[in-house]
Design a protein around this motif. Structure first.
Motif, PDB file in Angstrom:
ATOM      1  N   ASP A  43       0.471  -1.039   0.227  1.00  0.00           N
ATOM      2  CA  ASP A  43      -0.004   0.088  -0.120  1.00  0.00           C
ATOM      3  C   ASP A  43       1.051   1.326   0.195  1.00  0.00           C
ATOM      4  OD1 ASP A  43       0.898  -0.380   2.461  1.00  0.00           O
ATOM      5  OD2 ASP A  43      -1.307   0.145   3.498  1.00  0.00           O
ATOM      6  N   HIS A  44       2.298   1.126   0.138  1.00  0.00           N
ATOM      7  CA  HIS A  44       2.936   2.748   0.033  1.00  0.00           C
ATOM      8  C   HIS A  44       4.437   2.429  -1.497  1.00  0.00           C
ATOM      9  CE1 HIS A  44       6.693   4.691   0.656  1.00  0.00           C
ATOM     10  NE2 HIS A  44       5.805   5.098   1.594  1.00  0.00           N
ATOM     11  N   CYS A  45       4.645   1.114  -2.173  1.00  0.00           N
ATOM     12  CA  CYS A  45       4.909   0.992  -3.281  1.00  0.00           C
ATOM     13  C   CYS A  45       4.844   0.796  -4.386  1.00  0.00           C
ATOM     14  CB  CYS A  45       6.109   1.168  -2.805  1.00  0.00           C
ATOM     15  SG  CYS A  45       6.403  -0.375  -2.645  1.00  0.00           S
ATOM     16  N   GLY A  46       3.332   0.166  -3.787  1.00  0.00           N
ATOM     17  CA  GLY A  46       2.406  -0.824  -5.299  1.00  0.00           C
ATOM     18  C   GLY A  46       2.780  -1.890  -5.803  1.00  0.00           C
ATOM     19  N   LEU A  47       3.660  -2.154  -4.659  1.00  0.00           N
ATOM     20  CA  LEU A  47       4.629  -3.335  -5.124  1.00  0.00           C
ATOM     21  C   LEU A  47       3.602  -5.247  -5.756  1.00  0.00           C
ATOM     22  CD1 LEU A  47       7.642  -5.485  -5.942  1.00  0.00           C
ATOM     23  CD2 LEU A  47       7.245  -5.744  -3.167  1.00  0.00           C
ATOM     24  N   LYS A  48       3.172  -5.686  -6.414  1.00  0.00           N
ATOM     25  CA  LYS A  48       2.712  -6.595  -6.243  1.00  0.00           C
ATOM     26  C   LYS A  48       3.724  -7.800  -4.833  1.00  0.00           C
ATOM     27  CE  LYS A  48       0.544 -10.407  -9.028  1.00  0.00           C
ATOM     28  NZ  LYS A  48       0.488 -10.610 -11.134  1.00  0.00           N
ATOM     29  N   TYR A  49       2.893  -8.614  -4.509  1.00  0.00           N
ATOM     30  CA  TYR A  49       3.798  -9.299  -3.444  1.00  0.00           C
ATOM     31  C   TYR A  49       3.861 -10.361  -4.587  1.00  0.00           C
ATOM     32  CZ  TYR A  49       3.345  -5.898   0.058  1.00  0.00           C
ATOM     33  OH  TYR A  49       3.793  -5.046   0.988  1.00  0.00           O
ATOM     34  N   GLU A  50       3.040 -11.520  -4.828  1.00  0.00           N
ATOM     35  CA  GLU A  50       3.086 -12.644  -5.396  1.00  0.00           C
ATOM     36  C   GLU A  50       3.848 -12.723  -6.406  1.00  0.00           C
ATOM     37  OE1 GLU A  50      -0.176 -14.916  -5.343  1.00  0.00           O
ATOM     38  OE2 GLU A  50       0.822 -16.917  -5.977  1.00  0.00           O
ATOM     39  N   ARG A  51       5.400 -12.695  -6.880  1.00  0.00           N
ATOM     40  CA  ARG A  51       5.714 -12.480  -8.007  1.00  0.00           C
ATOM     41  C   ARG A  51       5.138 -12.820  -9.950  1.00  0.00           C
ATOM     42  NH1 ARG A  51      12.747 -11.434  -7.005  1.00  0.00           N
ATOM     43  NH2 ARG A  51      11.591  -9.028  -7.839  1.00  0.00           N
ATOM     44  N   ALA A  52       5.026 -14.593  -8.804  1.00  0.00           N
ATOM     45  CA  ALA A  52       4.467 -15.438  -9.640  1.00  0.00           C
ATOM     46  C   ALA A  52       3.113 -16.408  -9.737  1.00  0.00           C
ATOM     47  CB  ALA A  52       5.591 -16.278 -10.360  1.00  0.00           C
ATOM     48  N   PRO A  53       2.883 -17.303 -10.124  1.00  0.00           N
ATOM     49  CA  PRO A  53       2.306 -18.059  -8.912  1.00  0.00           C
ATOM     50  C   PRO A  53       3.253 -19.199  -8.648  1.00  0.00           C
ATOM     51  CG  PRO A  53       1.041 -18.501 -11.600  1.00  0.00           C
ATOM     52  CD  PRO A  53       2.402 -17.267 -11.313  1.00  0.00           C
ATOM     53  N   GLY A  54       2.578 -19.698  -7.617  1.00  0.00           N
ATOM     54  CA  GLY A  54       2.999 -20.225  -6.687  1.00  0.00           C
ATOM     55  C   GLY A  54       4.417 -19.723  -6.133  1.00  0.00           C
ATOM     56  N   TYR A  55       4.762 -18.418  -6.278  1.00  0.00           N
ATOM     57  CA  TYR A  55       5.646 -18.138  -6.001  1.00  0.00           C
ATOM     58  C   TYR A  55       6.171 -17.979  -3.541  1.00  0.00           C
ATOM     59  CZ  TYR A  55       8.471 -13.903  -4.056  1.00  0.00           C
ATOM     60  OH  TYR A  55       9.599 -13.076  -3.909  1.00  0.00           O
ATOM     61  N   PHE A  56       5.236 -18.473  -3.610  1.00  0.00           N
ATOM     62  CA  PHE A  56       5.392 -18.606  -1.670  1.00  0.00           C
ATOM     63  C   PHE A  56       6.108 -19.843  -1.354  1.00  0.00           C
ATOM     64  CE2 PHE A  56       2.986 -14.723  -1.907  1.00  0.00           C
ATOM     65  CZ  PHE A  56       3.650 -13.740  -1.319  1.00  0.00           C
ATOM     66  N   LEU A  57       6.120 -20.669  -2.679  1.00  0.00           N
ATOM     67  CA  LEU A  57       6.562 -21.894  -2.424  1.00  0.00           C
ATOM     68  C   LEU A  57       7.687 -22.167  -1.768  1.00  0.00           C
ATOM     69  CD1 LEU A  57       4.710 -24.125  -4.663  1.00  0.00           C
ATOM     70  CD2 LEU A  57       3.898 -24.534  -2.675  1.00  0.00           C
ATOM     71  N   GLY A  58       8.248 -20.869  -2.269  1.00  0.00           N
ATOM     72  CA  GLY A  58      10.252 -21.025  -1.356  1.00  0.00           C
ATOM     73  C   GLY A  58      10.055 -20.502   0.161  1.00  0.00           C
ATOM     74  N   SER A  59       8.881 -19.891   0.175  1.00  0.00           N
ATOM     75  CA  SER A  59       8.875 -19.764   1.744  1.00  0.00           C
ATOM     76  C   SER A  59       8.895 -21.608   2.412  1.00  0.00           C
ATOM     77  CB  SER A  59       7.185 -19.674   2.009  1.00  0.00           C
ATOM     78  OG  SER A  59       6.495 -20.132   2.362  1.00  0.00           O
ATOM     79  N   ILE A  60       8.447 -22.049   2.320  1.00  0.00           N
ATOM     80  CA  ILE A  60       8.626 -23.482   2.625  1.00  0.00           C
ATOM     81  C   ILE A  60      10.023 -24.657   3.310  1.00  0.00           C
ATOM     82  CG2 ILE A  60       8.408 -26.017   2.262  1.00  0.00           C
ATOM     83  CD1 ILE A  60       5.804 -25.245   0.504  1.00  0.00           C
ATOM     84  N   TYR A  61      11.069 -23.508   2.466  1.00  0.00           N
ATOM     85  CA  TYR A  61      12.501 -23.963   2.917  1.00  0.00           C
ATOM     86  C   TYR A  61      12.317 -23.176   4.259  1.00  0.00           C
ATOM     87  CZ  TYR A  61      12.535 -25.972  -2.455  1.00  0.00           C
ATOM     88  OH  TYR A  61      12.350 -26.810  -2.853  1.00  0.00           O
ATOM     89  N   PHE A  62      12.402 -22.066   4.035  1.00  0.00           N
ATOM     90  CA  PHE A  62      12.781 -21.087   4.995  1.00  0.00           C
ATOM     91  C   PHE A  62      11.825 -22.015   6.928  1.00  0.00           C
ATOM     92  CE2 PHE A  62      14.143 -18.250   2.289  1.00  0.00           C
ATOM     93  CZ  PHE A  62      15.190 -17.727   2.978  1.00  0.00           C
TER      94      PHE A  62
END
Ligand SMILES: [Zn+2]
Length: 140
Positions: A43-62
């Motif tokens: 809501d400040h800079c307008g960045l789209k958080y999900e860069r691509a479908p399935g993008y957040f699967l990488g968070s599983i590693y963390f």
């Protein structure tokens, strides 16, 4: 508009933004609107958080990595100090390994985004909503 690439080039800055659950580019916008749901854009800079479908699967590693490190460390402490019986230690570690990833979910996503934007930053064209990666590819 500040040069967002220069302000996001320090790993400590990126990880601090991850810890605070803030936008990895500007550090101002909140990632989550509640315990589970994310905002789609900053809501400040307008960045789209999900860069691509399935993008957040990488968070599983963390999430998996943090859980594993903590459980192994606690296991070693329990094993070598024998401060609690083995069955109690097993029950505690089992409960922890089931509950911690649920609680850590938001931080795993946030750290994933901070890590991803640190190593593959987006650049913004001033005055437009267009974003592209630093290597010139269009951001999805
Ligand atoms: Zn932002």
């Amino acid at each position: 508009m500040p040069n967002v690439n220069r302000t996001n080039r320090r790993l400590t800055t990126a990880m601090w933004r991850g810890l605070r659950l803030r936008c990895p580019v500007c550090g101002q916008g909140r990632l989550f609107r509640n315990w589970i749901a994310m905002h789609s854009h900053c809501d400040h800079c307008g960045l789209k958080y999900e860069r691509a479908p399935g993008y957040f699967l990488g968070s599983i590693y963390f999430n998996y990595g943090a859980t594993t490190i903590l459980v192994v460390a606690a296991f070693l402490v329990f094993f070598f100090t024998e401060i609690v019986p083995q069955s109690t230690a097993f029950a505690v570690l089992l409960a922890f390994s089931l509950l911690f990833p649920v609680w850590f979910f938001r931080y795993a996503r946030s750290f994933w985004m901070a890590f991803d934007h640190f190593y593959d930053p987006v650049s913004r064209t001033p005055g437009t909503d267009a974003t592209k990666r630093a290597d010139g590819r269009a951001a999805p």
